[in-house]
Design a protein around this motif. Structure first.
Motif, PDB file in Angstrom:
ATOM      1  N   ALA A  69     -71.659 -61.427 -90.169  1.00 23.21           N
ATOM      2  CA  ALA A  69     -72.286 -61.697 -88.896  1.00 23.21           C
ATOM      3  C   ALA A  69     -72.188 -63.096 -88.381  1.00 23.21           C
ATOM      4  O   ALA A  69     -71.692 -63.195 -86.982  1.00 23.21           O
ATOM      5  N   ILE A  70     -72.103 -63.792 -89.080  1.00 26.68           N
ATOM      6  CA  ILE A  70     -71.958 -65.253 -88.611  1.00 26.68           C
ATOM      7  C   ILE A  70     -70.575 -65.611 -87.968  1.00 26.68           C
ATOM      8  O   ILE A  70     -70.397 -66.683 -87.220  1.00 26.68           O
ATOM      9  N   ASN A  71     -69.694 -64.796 -88.540  1.00 18.65           N
ATOM     10  CA  ASN A  71     -68.058 -65.039 -87.963  1.00 18.65           C
ATOM     11  C   ASN A  71     -67.967 -64.406 -86.631  1.00 18.65           C
ATOM     12  O   ASN A  71     -67.069 -64.756 -85.943  1.00 18.65           O
ATOM     13  N   GLN A  72     -69.006 -63.793 -85.998  1.00 19.15           N
ATOM     14  CA  GLN A  72     -68.942 -63.426 -84.470  1.00 19.15           C
ATOM     15  C   GLN A  72     -69.117 -64.677 -83.560  1.00 19.15           C
ATOM     16  O   GLN A  72     -68.911 -64.558 -82.300  1.00 19.15           O
ATOM     17  N   ILE A  73     -69.816 -65.739 -84.137  1.00 20.70           N
ATOM     18  CA  ILE A  73     -69.703 -66.788 -83.407  1.00 20.70           C
ATOM     19  C   ILE A  73     -68.613 -67.785 -83.206  1.00 20.70           C
ATOM     20  O   ILE A  73     -68.082 -68.093 -84.032  1.00 20.70           O
ATOM     21  N   PRO A  74     -68.234 -67.970 -81.911  1.00 19.99           N
ATOM     22  CA  PRO A  74     -67.121 -68.750 -81.882  1.00 19.99           C
ATOM     23  C   PRO A  74     -67.146 -70.215 -82.416  1.00 19.99           C
ATOM     24  O   PRO A  74     -68.342 -70.810 -82.105  1.00 19.99           O
ATOM     25  N   GLY A  75     -66.264 -70.764 -82.898  1.00 14.85           N
ATOM     26  CA  GLY A  75     -66.293 -71.833 -83.598  1.00 14.85           C
ATOM     27  C   GLY A  75     -66.928 -72.068 -84.986  1.00 14.85           C
ATOM     28  O   GLY A  75     -66.893 -72.924 -85.707  1.00 14.85           O
ATOM     29  N   VAL A  76     -67.407 -70.880 -85.371  1.00 11.07           N
ATOM     30  CA  VAL A  76     -68.078 -70.791 -86.712  1.00 11.07           C
ATOM     31  C   VAL A  76     -67.373 -69.845 -87.780  1.00 11.07           C
ATOM     32  O   VAL A  76     -67.178 -68.633 -87.145  1.00 11.07           O
ATOM     33  N   TYR A  77     -66.908 -70.437 -88.791  1.00 15.41           N
ATOM     34  CA  TYR A  77     -66.302 -69.555 -89.700  1.00 15.41           C
ATOM     35  C   TYR A  77     -66.668 -69.567 -91.114  1.00 15.41           C
ATOM     36  O   TYR A  77     -66.781 -70.453 -91.872  1.00 15.41           O
ATOM     37  N   ALA A 500     -67.240 -73.067 -73.865  1.00 15.30           N
ATOM     38  CA  ALA A 500     -67.484 -74.392 -74.277  1.00 15.30           C
ATOM     39  C   ALA A 500     -66.206 -75.068 -74.670  1.00 15.30           C
ATOM     40  O   ALA A 500     -65.278 -74.521 -75.312  1.00 15.30           O
ATOM     41  N   VAL A 501     -65.911 -76.406 -74.463  1.00 19.04           N
ATOM     42  CA  VAL A 501     -64.599 -77.142 -74.615  1.00 19.04           C
ATOM     43  C   VAL A 501     -65.230 -78.545 -75.219  1.00 19.04           C
ATOM     44  O   VAL A 501     -66.202 -78.888 -74.810  1.00 19.04           O
ATOM     45  N   GLY A 532     -61.376 -78.190 -79.348  1.00 22.22           N
ATOM     46  CA  GLY A 532     -61.512 -76.630 -79.201  1.00 22.22           C
ATOM     47  C   GLY A 532     -62.063 -76.118 -78.088  1.00 22.22           C
ATOM     48  O   GLY A 532     -62.510 -76.855 -77.060  1.00 22.22           O
ATOM     49  N   LEU A 533     -61.373 -74.797 -78.028  1.00 24.42           N
ATOM     50  CA  LEU A 533     -62.327 -73.983 -76.755  1.00 24.42           C
ATOM     51  C   LEU A 533     -63.012 -72.809 -77.301  1.00 24.42           C
ATOM     52  O   LEU A 533     -62.151 -72.073 -78.132  1.00 24.42           O
ATOM     53  N   GLU A 534     -63.812 -72.608 -76.878  1.00 24.33           N
ATOM     54  CA  GLU A 534     -64.899 -71.455 -77.416  1.00 24.33           C
ATOM     55  C   GLU A 534     -65.251 -70.491 -76.259  1.00 24.33           C
ATOM     56  O   GLU A 534     -65.858 -70.837 -75.224  1.00 24.33           O
TER      57      GLU A 534
END
Length: 692
Positions: A69-77, A500-501, A532-534
């Motif tokens: 589920a954490i992978n659904q957050i942009p910028g977090v992998y 977010a940028v 980055g761009l999210e």
């Protein structure tokens, strides 16, 4: 087994369609999925932007792999090599860490769970016991540390309103999966009790990947009076996990389910016995001032049988965290402030022994003579403060300051007679400011800007030379983060847009150089730029009073690169940052029918990942799908039963769920870069709930 799942699911579907819709269910707490998602509470202070994963997101995934589920957050992998092997990266921070999660702070109910070396283990917790996970990306958190990767805050489940309920969730699935979670929650207005016990076991997809875990959680609080509340938290996890390890490209292509030869022959494994105990006291001095103070203790006993040596270690950690908050009149409104401090100390002891598996007649690992005995004393404290000022009715500014001080004391107790390598490292205090600006065009349209300073400590192991002597020249990583973002709610708050940028420039980049099969030394090797761009998009479409459709898309685009990086005489300046995918996309659609039936399907795409600093080798891009459907049947006002069926890796994609970077082959063997993801697999859960 699959036929049984289908029969059970169809029988429940017929039963649920015959019932009236359930408007609110405090028995199983499944009403959190849609009805209470808007009530999720953020711990981030003031204007600090953060993202929360709540029950609505957890419902997309298996209760065993909820970390996905954490992978659904942009910028977090999350790189996930196994249930016990996870590495969380935030905006590329932590991507160069070979094993485990560091360069961020992790908290459990406001109690720090990151150890004195900066490492965090989310696998030490049963995520089925959580109500939400909150992520602060980058060093802007201040109150939760100013680490370059940010902070992750875990919150346990609690009773919804004044209620007493009991539930049991039982899950079975492919690879011999068996998981059971027993939960009791109570709140009567003064006393709150949350008690959970969980058991998980699975044979795993790969060879030598058995996993078994038992966990216990107690989260209780008592409101003494209007001004005082006391809380107790006890979390214990005990697990044993075999280790298949990573594969080279040839072995990965031939059979991704195989374990690495030496780990298979030695039957490599690890055992972990982890406990966390915390006591919190909250006191309100008046309408404008209050304090929350926690004391805590943690213990980790870790034993790992590796082909090249057996590691036996334990860590005792303890500390104190106190936070004051209040407000005062400013202009025509109130200004808010927070200040406090956090002290963490731990004692880490580790011994290493020969592994005589080659002399054990095929029975796997056998402990031999000791060849290392070490001890570390690690101290770290943070002082923090924030001030939130309402400049105008629509424009707010928040200034924050964090001060960190870290010290390591290393003792070599094995070579004391001939070559004492004991030493310590006392880093200078580092001052980390942050500024957040927020302008609200309306209640549903906001724009924010952040500039903040962050840091990452090297671990003590990274400060040692290959000879085991402290390297006084190694420095902390430091970086400055610039971020601009929007939070928009349109179409009567049904359409949510988060954009977010950011740019983060990091100096004194820490590099782990491999000098042996299990030997790494750290050094500062240059500068990186993280661009980055999210984008996060979600929509709630109420097709009718009984049908709701919720599509979402989360997208990450990165341009991380080395600004200056010379390693081993080679200049990698201008190359892509190793270990970071350029693009990631997670999308899905959630169908809610009659408030009793749901069907969620998600899709994740990860682009190629550079595996070497020279960018000469990349992992293959991949796309995987998951789907999960479920329904609930209310037998009475008090008793509810829920079924759900899920499929992971729906189209049976062969892919690497985790990778290592810059690996080397030893003894003529191929470098091992890849941790294979599971093949297509199924699971079925049944939850019983009773409200007293």
């Amino acid at each position: 087994m699959k036929a049984f799942f289908l029969l059970l699911f169809l029988s429940g579907t017929i039963a649920v369609l015959a019932q009236d819709p359930v408007q609110n269910d405090t028995v199983t707490q499944l009403d959190e999925v849609i009805l209470l998602d808007a009530l999720k509470k953020k711990n981030a202070t003031g204007l600090v932007p953060s993202e929360v994963i709540s029950a609505k997101v957890f419902q997309n995934y298996s209760p065993v792999s909820a970390v996905s589920a954490i992978n659904q957050i942009p910028g977090v992998y999350v790189f996930s090599g196994a249930l016990n092997t996870n590495r969380i990266t935030v905006r590329g921070i932590g991507a160069r860490t070979l094993f485990g999660t560091n360069k961020l702070r992790m908290y459990y109910n406001d109690i720090p769970i990151t150890n004195g070396a900066g490492s965090s283990e989310i696998e030490a917790f049963d995520l089925e016991n959580l109500s939400q996970i909150e992520v602060i990306k980058g060093p802007k958190g201040t109150v939760f540390g100013s680490n370059l990767g940010g902070a992750i805050i875990l919150n346990p489940k609690e009773a919804l309103g004044v209620s007493t309920n009991f539930s049991n969730n039982f899950t079975v699935g492919t690879f011999g999966l068996l998981k059971n979670n027993l939960s009791f929650n109570h709140f009567d207005g003064k006393l709150r009790v949350g008690l959970q016990y969980g058991h998980t076991e699975t044979d795993g997809y790969r060879q030598n990947s058995n996993f078994e875990r038992d966990g216990f959680l107690l989260n209780t609080s008592y409101r003494i009076n209007a001004k005082n509340k006391i809380s107790v938290l006890v979390n214990h996890i005990d697990y044993t996990a075999q280790i298949p390890s990573s594969l080279g490209a040839t072995a990965f292509a031939e059979d991704p389910s195989q374990a690495t030869f030496t780990w298979r022959v030695s039957k490599g494994f690890e055992t972990n016995n982890y406990s966390l105990v915390g006591l919190n006291f909250n006191h309100t001095f008046g309408n404008k001032f209050e304090n929350s103070t926690s004391i805590f203790y943690s213990y980790l006993d870790h034993y790992e049988a590796r082909p090249f040596g057996i590691l036996d270690e334990y860590t005792n950690g303890y500390g104190l965290r106190t936070r004051f908050s209040g407000n005062f009149g400013f202009s025509d409104s109130n200004a808010n402030y927070t200040f406090g401090a956090e002290l963490y100390k731990d004692e880490y002891t580790w011994d290493e022994f020969e592994n005589l598996y080659q002399e054990n007649n095929g029975n796997g690992s056998l402990q031999g003579d000791k060849f290392a005995e070490n001890k570390e004393f690690r101290n770290q404290w943070n002082a923090f403060g924030t001030l939130l000022l309402p400049i105008t009715e629509k424009f707010y500014a928040q200034a924050g300051l964090n001060i960190n001080k870290t010290q390591y004391d290393y003792r070599d107790n094995f070579n004391t007679a001939t070559d004492n390598k004991s030493a310590d490292r006392n880093f200078k205090a580092i001052v980390l400011p942050s500024l957040n600006l927020n302008y609200a065009f309306s209640e549903n349209e906001q724009i924010y800007f952040n500039v903040s300073r962050g840091f990452s400590n090297p671990t003590l192991e990274e400060t040692l030379t290959p000879d085991g002597v402290i390297n006084p020249d190694i420095a902390q990583e430091t970086g400055t983060n610039y971020e601009l973002g929007t939070i928009l709610y349109l179409d009567e708050r049904r359409f949510n847009i988060n954009l977010a940028v950011y740019q983060m420039n990091i100096e004194n980049l820490l590099v782990a150089e491999r000098v042996g099969d299990d030997q790494f030394v750290g050094r500062n090797a240059g500068k990186t730029r993280h661009l980055g761009l999210e984008i996060g998009l979600s929509y709630i479409w109420n097709i009718s009073t009984k049908v709701q459709l919720s599509p979402f898309v989360n997208y990450t685009l990165t341009g991380h690169s080395f600004l200056e990086f010379i390693d081993g005489g080679e200049d990698f300046s201008g190359k892509e940052l190793t270990g970071v995918p350029k693009q990631r996309r997670t999308s899905g659609i959630q169908l809610q029918l009659f408030e009793d039936f749901y069907w969620n399907t998600t899709h994740q795409h990860v682009s190629e990942i550079p595996l070497t600093d020279a960018n000469t080798l990349y992992s293959d891009p991949f796309t995987v799908f998951t789907t999960r459907m479920g329904y609930r049947y209310k037998f009475s006002e008090h008793f509810t039963i829920d079924y759900n069926l899920g499929v992971n890796n729906l189209f049976n994609k062969v892919y690497a769920q985790s990778v290592l970077i810059n690996t080397s082959g030893f003894g003529g063997n191929e470098p091992r870069y890849f941790y294979p993801g599971d093949e297509r697999n199924f699971y079925m859960s049944m939850r019983f709930g009773y409200q007293f």
